[in-house]
Design a protein around this motif. Structure first.
Motif, PDB file in Angstrom:
ATOM      1  N   UNK A 165      17.284  45.174  23.675  1.00  0.00           N
ATOM      2  CA  UNK A 165      18.112  44.165  24.278  1.00  0.00           C
ATOM      3  C   UNK A 165      19.289  44.828  24.994  1.00  0.00           C
ATOM      4  N   UNK A 166      19.924  44.051  25.853  1.00  0.00           N
ATOM      5  CA  UNK A 166      21.068  44.564  26.600  1.00  0.00           C
ATOM      6  C   UNK A 166      22.212  44.855  25.636  1.00  0.00           C
ATOM      7  N   UNK A 167      22.763  46.057  25.764  1.00  0.00           N
ATOM      8  CA  UNK A 167      23.879  46.440  24.904  1.00  0.00           C
ATOM      9  C   UNK A 167      24.911  47.184  25.726  1.00  0.00           C
ATOM     10  N   UNK A 168      26.179  46.830  25.536  1.00  0.00           N
ATOM     11  CA  UNK A 168      27.304  47.488  26.189  1.00  0.00           C
ATOM     12  C   UNK A 168      28.295  47.891  25.108  1.00  0.00           C
ATOM     13  N   UNK A 169      28.691  49.163  25.115  1.00  0.00           N
ATOM     14  CA  UNK A 169      29.609  49.672  24.097  1.00  0.00           C
ATOM     15  C   UNK A 169      30.779  50.360  24.780  1.00  0.00           C
ATOM     16  N   UNK A 170      31.956  49.766  24.639  1.00  0.00           N
ATOM     17  CA  UNK A 170      33.171  50.327  25.224  1.00  0.00           C
ATOM     18  C   UNK A 170      33.827  51.315  24.278  1.00  0.00           C
ATOM     19  N   UNK A 171      34.553  52.251  24.860  1.00  0.00           N
ATOM     20  CA  UNK A 171      35.339  53.212  24.082  1.00  0.00           C
ATOM     21  C   UNK A 171      36.478  53.716  24.955  1.00  0.00           C
ATOM     22  N   UNK A 172      37.429  54.388  24.322  1.00  0.00           N
ATOM     23  CA  UNK A 172      38.505  55.031  25.061  1.00  0.00           C
ATOM     24  C   UNK A 172      39.847  54.330  24.996  1.00  0.00           C
ATOM     25  N   UNK A 183      31.225  44.336  31.439  1.00  0.00           N
ATOM     26  CA  UNK A 183      30.355  43.180  31.705  1.00  0.00           C
ATOM     27  C   UNK A 183      29.234  43.566  32.659  1.00  0.00           C
ATOM     28  N   UNK A 184      28.023  43.153  32.304  1.00  0.00           N
ATOM     29  CA  UNK A 184      26.868  43.278  33.202  1.00  0.00           C
ATOM     30  C   UNK A 184      26.549  41.872  33.692  1.00  0.00           C
ATOM     31  N   UNK A 185      27.000  41.500  34.878  1.00  0.00           N
ATOM     32  CA  UNK A 185      26.925  40.101  35.300  1.00  0.00           C
ATOM     33  C   UNK A 185      25.504  39.567  35.454  1.00  0.00           C
ATOM     34  N   UNK A 186      24.567  40.423  35.813  1.00  0.00           N
ATOM     35  CA  UNK A 186      23.198  39.933  35.987  1.00  0.00           C
ATOM     36  C   UNK A 186      22.630  39.354  34.691  1.00  0.00           C
ATOM     37  N   UNK A 187      23.087  39.909  33.564  1.00  0.00           N
ATOM     38  CA  UNK A 187      22.566  39.490  32.265  1.00  0.00           C
ATOM     39  C   UNK A 187      23.595  38.671  31.478  1.00  0.00           C
ATOM     40  N   UNK A 188      24.740  38.439  32.085  1.00  0.00           N
ATOM     41  CA  UNK A 188      25.848  37.774  31.385  1.00  0.00           C
ATOM     42  C   UNK A 188      26.107  38.466  30.044  1.00  0.00           C
ATOM     43  N   UNK A 189      26.085  39.784  30.064  1.00  0.00           N
ATOM     44  CA  UNK A 189      26.254  40.567  28.844  1.00  0.00           C
ATOM     45  C   UNK A 189      27.665  41.134  28.779  1.00  0.00           C
ATOM     46  N   UNK A 190      28.199  41.176  27.556  1.00  0.00           N
ATOM     47  CA  UNK A 190      29.556  41.675  27.323  1.00  0.00           C
ATOM     48  C   UNK A 190      29.540  42.669  26.167  1.00  0.00           C
ATOM     49  N   UNK A 191      30.425  43.641  26.251  1.00  0.00           N
ATOM     50  CA  UNK A 191      30.622  44.535  25.137  1.00  0.00           C
ATOM     51  C   UNK A 191      31.559  43.905  24.117  1.00  0.00           C
ATOM     52  N   UNK A 192      31.869  44.678  23.073  1.00  0.00           N
ATOM     53  CA  UNK A 192      32.723  44.171  21.999  1.00  0.00           C
ATOM     54  C   UNK A 192      34.203  44.306  22.342  1.00  0.00           C
ATOM     55  N   UNK A 220      51.668  56.290  31.360  1.00  0.00           N
ATOM     56  CA  UNK A 220      50.567  57.150  30.940  1.00  0.00           C
ATOM     57  C   UNK A 220      49.229  56.716  31.501  1.00  0.00           C
ATOM     58  N   UNK A 221      48.190  57.441  31.073  1.00  0.00           N
ATOM     59  CA  UNK A 221      46.837  57.189  31.570  1.00  0.00           C
ATOM     60  C   UNK A 221      45.838  57.097  30.421  1.00  0.00           C
ATOM     61  N   UNK A 222      44.784  56.351  30.670  1.00  0.00           N
ATOM     62  CA  UNK A 222      43.638  56.280  29.767  1.00  0.00           C
ATOM     63  C   UNK A 222      42.382  56.148  30.618  1.00  0.00           C
ATOM     64  N   UNK A 223      41.267  56.624  30.075  1.00  0.00           N
ATOM     65  CA  UNK A 223      39.981  56.381  30.715  1.00  0.00           C
ATOM     66  C   UNK A 223      39.072  55.667  29.731  1.00  0.00           C
ATOM     67  N   UNK A 224      38.665  54.477  30.108  1.00  0.00           N
ATOM     68  CA  UNK A 224      37.721  53.709  29.303  1.00  0.00           C
ATOM     69  C   UNK A 224      36.296  54.026  29.753  1.00  0.00           C
ATOM     70  N   UNK A 225      35.394  53.999  28.797  1.00  0.00           N
ATOM     71  CA  UNK A 225      33.971  54.202  29.079  1.00  0.00           C
ATOM     72  C   UNK A 225      33.183  53.016  28.540  1.00  0.00           C
ATOM     73  N   UNK A 226      32.077  52.739  29.187  1.00  0.00           N
ATOM     74  CA  UNK A 226      31.164  51.690  28.722  1.00  0.00           C
ATOM     75  C   UNK A 226      29.745  52.236  28.833  1.00  0.00           C
ATOM     76  N   UNK A 227      29.126  52.454  27.688  1.00  0.00           N
ATOM     77  CA  UNK A 227      27.756  52.958  27.648  1.00  0.00           C
ATOM     78  C   UNK A 227      26.790  51.779  27.614  1.00  0.00           C
ATOM     79  N   UNK A 228      25.848  51.758  28.552  1.00  0.00           N
ATOM     80  CA  UNK A 228      24.908  50.648  28.680  1.00  0.00           C
ATOM     81  C   UNK A 228      23.505  51.060  28.252  1.00  0.00           C
TER      82      UNK A 228
END
Length: 114
Positions: free
Chosen positions: A1-8, A97-106, A16-24
């Protein structure tokens, strides 16, 4: 299934700065546009930035334009959000967010505070 996992996410001082990542996973990432949103408790989720499937075009919301950059690495099935010159008003939970699947990470929490 579609899965999105954010980190960072994390705590950073103003400026300051941050870089967020989202593994799909679970879909063909390289053919999917991707978005970043953010939400503060008690407020609606707010659009932050979007990128096309091949990464040739991107757009950022006015409050973050010139400070945040969205990018992607299709070989790694990952979308990024580079956030520079952070301000206290950028404090929020950031969602991929992956809009085609209306999928969201946590979501991943970003706190900007001195």
């Amino acid at each position: 299934q579609v899965q999105l996992v954010e980190s960072g996410g994390g705590l950073v001082q103003p400026g300051g700065s941050l870089r967020l990542s989202c593994a799909a996973s679970g879909f063909t990432f390289s053919t999917s546009a991707m978005n970043w949103y953010r939400q503060v408790p008690g407020k609606q989720r707010e659009f932050v930035a979007a990128i096309t499937s091949v990464g040739g075009d991107s757009v950022a919301a006015d409050p973050v334009k010139g400070r945040f950059t969205i990018s992607r690495d299709n070989a790694k099935n990952t979308v990024y959000l580079q956030m520079n010159n952070l301000k206290p008003e950028d404090t929020a939970v950031y969602y991929c967010n992956a809009p085609r699947f209306n999928a969201w990470g946590q979501g991943t929490q970003v706190n900007v505070s001195s």
